[in-house]
Motif scaffolding. Structure first.
Motif, mmCIF file in Angstrom:
data_model
loop_
_atom_site.group_PDB
_atom_site.id
_atom_site.type_symbol
_atom_site.label_atom_id
_atom_site.label_comp_id
_atom_site.label_asym_id
_atom_site.label_seq_id
_atom_site.Cartn_x
_atom_site.Cartn_y
_atom_site.Cartn_z
ATOM 1 N N ILE A 116 19.950 -18.063 28.245
ATOM 2 C CA ILE A 116 20.656 -18.545 27.059
ATOM 3 C C ILE A 116 19.665 -19.062 26.026
ATOM 4 N N ASP A 117 18.678 -19.790 26.487
ATOM 5 C CA ASP A 117 17.665 -20.331 25.588
ATOM 6 C C ASP A 117 16.896 -19.206 24.896
ATOM 7 N N PHE A 118 16.600 -18.159 25.636
ATOM 8 C CA PHE A 118 15.877 -17.022 25.058
ATOM 9 C C PHE A 118 16.699 -16.340 23.961
ATOM 10 N N ILE A 119 17.972 -16.106 24.239
ATOM 11 C CA ILE A 119 18.837 -15.436 23.261
ATOM 12 C C ILE A 119 18.997 -16.290 22.006
ATOM 13 N N VAL A 120 19.226 -17.589 22.195
ATOM 14 C CA VAL A 120 19.405 -18.481 21.047
ATOM 15 C C VAL A 120 18.122 -18.571 20.227
ATOM 16 N N THR A 121 16.983 -18.591 20.888
ATOM 17 C CA THR A 121 15.706 -18.649 20.174
ATOM 18 C C THR A 121 15.491 -17.409 19.322
ATOM 19 N N VAL A 122 15.823 -16.244 19.856
ATOM 20 C CA VAL A 122 15.694 -15.000 19.081
ATOM 21 C C VAL A 122 16.628 -15.028 17.872
ATOM 22 N N VAL A 123 17.863 -15.489 18.090
ATOM 23 C CA VAL A 123 18.840 -15.532 16.994
ATOM 24 C C VAL A 123 18.381 -16.488 15.894
ATOM 25 N N PHE A 124 17.914 -17.682 16.272
ATOM 26 C CA PHE A 124 17.466 -18.645 15.272
ATOM 27 C C PHE A 124 16.207 -18.152 14.539
ATOM 28 N N SER A 125 15.342 -17.454 15.231
ATOM 29 C CA SER A 125 14.165 -16.892 14.561
ATOM 30 C C SER A 125 14.583 -15.926 13.456
ATOM 31 N N PHE A 126 15.546 -15.075 13.782
ATOM 32 C CA PHE A 126 16.041 -14.122 12.780
ATOM 33 C C PHE A 126 16.738 -14.842 11.628
ATOM 34 N N LEU A 127 17.561 -15.848 11.952
ATOM 35 C CA LEU A 127 18.289 -16.575 10.911
ATOM 36 C C LEU A 127 17.345 -17.366 10.006
ATOM 37 N N TRP A 128 16.294 -17.931 10.584
ATOM 38 C CA TRP A 128 15.317 -18.653 9.761
ATOM 39 C C TRP A 128 14.636 -17.698 8.785
ATOM 40 N N LEU A 129 14.300 -16.512 9.245
ATOM 41 C CA LEU A 129 13.656 -15.539 8.359
ATOM 42 C C LEU A 129 14.583 -15.133 7.224
#
Length: 268
Positions: A116-129
């Motif tokens: 879950i942490d991995f998926i959320v981290t990927v999503v937030f990385s994309f959203l920050w960009l």
């Protein structure tokens, strides 16, 4: 550890420098008739930068009549999107910090926490960009829309050469520039953390199991290969009962181990 320390701080700086912004500009309109002049026209604006709702009065230099104008543009979508991502990233990073420190066993149970942490981290990385890029473009448009020289063009009095229109004070955008910088810093921080979170997942662990299995199979294949069988096994020449006597040292044609006693009795 970097995520635990810097992720909440960077998120706070991002939404505080953008969401808490308020600024303004000042213009001067010097009419040919000095009594109609207005040398201090203050225009204030703030987050979420719905500039089309920012109204101000300006002299027309035609008697005492004044005109009501407004700034141009609505940049609230990119600004609010950026601040929303920053707030949610701040809340998630705080929750993740609590889980890392106090609920480490629950976090690793059934490998669900790292996934879950991995998926959320990927999503937030994309959203920050995405949000940082959108807000950078939005900020560029805000700077153009609030440029005093551009605002002066909206006034009818400034279209007459007999009147003098001058910018007195430009808006200070340093905090908004800082918000964009922290937006991309948050992207770098979250994107760099993807690898460290991935190492905690079962995907990374399963990928590391295959090389040891291959190494374990090599000794067994070596033992099956000919050292034990060729040298000491049933097919080898040393352990066979009849191999010793087939090539005799004293010229005997019969094997000593197989028919030695019988041949000796016949000779007698």
């Amino acid at each position: 550890m970097c995520m635990v320390i810097f992720a909440p701080l960077f998120a706070i700086f991002a939404f505080a420098t953008c969401g808490g912004y308020s600024g303004g500009l000042r213009l001067s309109v010097d009419c040919a008739n000095k009594s109609e002049s207005d040398l201090n026209i203050d225009i204030a604006f703030a987050y979420p930068f719905r500039l089309h709702q920012v109204n101000f009065d300006a002299p027309t230099c035609e008697g005492k009549r004044r005109e009501k104008l407004s700034l141009i543009g609505d940049f609230s979508s990119s600004a609010e999107f950026f601040v929303t991502i920053a707030v949610f990233a701040f809340l998630y990073s705080l929750a993740a910090t609590v889980v890392y420190i106090f609920f480490q066993n629950k976090y690793r149970e059934n490998n669900r926490g790292p996934l879950i942490d991995f998926i959320v981290t990927v999503v937030f990385s994309f959203l920050w960009l995405v949000s940082s890029s959108a807000w950078a473009k939005g900020l560029s448009d805000v700077k153009i829309a609030t440029d005093p020289d551009e605002v002066l063009l909206l006034m009818s009095a400034c279209k007459q050469q007999s009147n003098k229109c001058l910018p007195v004070r430009s808006p200070v955008m340093s905090s908004l520039n800082t918000s964009v910088v922290f937006g991309f810093l948050n992207f770098i921080l979250w994107a760099g953390n993807i690898w460290f979170v991935f190492k905690e997942t079962g995907w990374h662990s399963s990928g590391q199991r295959h090389p040891p299995d291959t190494m374990e199979k090599q000794p067994s294949s070596y033992n099956q290969g000919g050292y034990n069988q060729d040298s000491y096994g049933p097919a080898g020449g040393y352990n066979q009962p009849g191999s010793y006597g087939q090539v005799g040292e004293y010229g005997q044609s019969q094997s000593y181990g197989q028919s030695g006693p019988t041949s000796f009795a016949n000779q007698i």
